[in-house]
Design a protein around this motif. Structure first.
Motif: not given
Length: 393
Positions: A35-50
């Protein structure tokens, strides 16, 4: 609600954004540190890089890295290779089951997204799959029984024709000794060959049963399998691994769904063609083409079988059937596959052919089946990991 509970709820909602909506649903607190890693993954997600920026390089001077490299000697490597070779047949079945489970996962997660419990979603998807297979088998039994009855009734007449030297069959038999060859072939088979054939059929049915059972288990436990797999990734690289891994699993699901859809279209087109041209056993031939089209270039083999069946109508109908499958093959390659599968896996045509050839050479039918999604996964990993490293070198 106190400040800690409010923060925990916010973290969970943010983690929900990093959790792939078509893989491993439902999302829950039971996933632990994922869950903690996915919280960080949500912050990493962007249009570039997706799929997030690359993480820092591994420390080659870390004690764990040095110890691992020192312990991986020739003897250990040789032992692992021998062990994998010994268990290769079982590992192929496990890999095939995991492939089918990943292929059905988007359907299950789609139902979970619609508030269906995961157990019920798995049951519905499995029931639908087995229902379709059962319907095809039920549809195939009557034509097979009828064809067998007709052959038994015509066998004495065919035997008489073969012994009549004035008939066409008799002249062929006299020239090529067909009856003697068939009799000699049957005599040469013997009991041992029949037993080996029975063992082969029983082994194939057992393998299919094992793959089916494993697929159900993997599909039911996919969230835990997914979370456990990501636990093997170092925590600093886990968010990036989640983004890449979920995308790979989604591509496999898209490929399986698209492959099933194109196979159903091939089966429906075969049934319509045979029905309107009065080719016998239109439903059975349509089901056969739909099944064999699941494998790469299966419609070509299926078209050859349908063309042989069309010979019972007339030679022009058989020739027209060959032309129909040539056109359908082109339409499938350049229209259906790019629109249905190509948008999901995005693998060039040349890479697809090479991947299928290599997969078939390594693992036979299973290798040919999984070649395209594996190529798509490798293409994604190369573009996200290798090429950026080479560009920065």
């Amino acid at each position: 609600m106190d400040e800690d509970e409010h923060s925990e709820a916010d973290d969970y909602r943010l983690a929900e954004q990093g959790h792939h909506r078509r893989v491993g649903r439902p999302h829950s607190y039971d996933e632990g540190t994922i869950v903690d890693a996915e919280r960080i993954a949500a912050q990493l997600r962007s249009d570039n890089p997706p799929l997030g920026a690359r993480g820092r390089r591994l420390d080659r001077h870390a004690p764990f890295h040095i110890g691992l490299m020192a312990s991986a000697g020739v003897a250990v490597t040789y032992g692992v290779v021998r062990l994998l070779g010994t268990a290769s047949s079982v590992l192929i079945l496990v890999a095939a089951a995991m492939f089918f489970a990943l292929g059905l996962e988007p359907a299950v997660s789609g139902l979970v997204n619609r508030k269906v419990p995961r157990g019920a979603a798995v049951s519905l998807v499995i029931a639908a799959v087995f229902g379709v297979l059962a319907a095809m088998i039920v549809a195939a039994i009557p034509p097979l029984v009828q064809e067998s009855r007709q052959f038994i009734e015509q066998a004495p007449h065919l035997l008489q024709e073969a012994q009549n030297h004035s008939s066409a069959i008799g002249r062929l038999n006299e020239r090529f000794h067909i009856q003697q060859r068939i009799t000699g072939m049957v005599d040469s088979l013997g009991t041992s060959t029949v037993l080996r054939a029975g063992q082969t059929v029983f082994g194939a049915l057992s393998d299919v049963g094992i793959v089916a059972v494993l697929t159900i288990y993997f599909l039911a436990d996919m969230p835990r399998i997914r979370a456990t797999t990501y636990r093997f990734v170092p925590n600093s690289r886990r968010p990036r691994a989640i983004l890449l891994g979920d995308e790979v699993m989604a591509k496999i699901g898209d490929y399986v769904f698209g492959n099933i859809l194109t196979s159903l279209i091939a089966g429906a087109a075969t049934f319509a063609w045979c029905f309107f041209l009065h080719v016998p056993y239109a439903l059975l031939l349509g089901a056969f083409v739909a099944i064999i089209d699941l494998f790469p270039y299966g419609s070509t083999v299926g078209g050859f079988v349908v063309a042989l069946a069309a010979l019972t109508v007339s030679v022009p109908v058989s020739v027209a059937t060959v032309g129909f499958y040539i056109v359908f093959r082109l339409a499938e390659d350049y229209l259906l596959t790019p629109r249905i599968i190509g948008r999901a896996v995005r693998v060039p045509g040349g890479v697809t052919v090479v991947a299928v050839l290599i997969g078939a050479a390594l693992l036979g039918v299973v290798g040919a089946l999984v070649a395209i999604p594996v190529a798509a996964a490798l293409q994604l990993l190369v573009s996200e990991l290798l090429f950026p490293t080479l560009d920065d070198a």
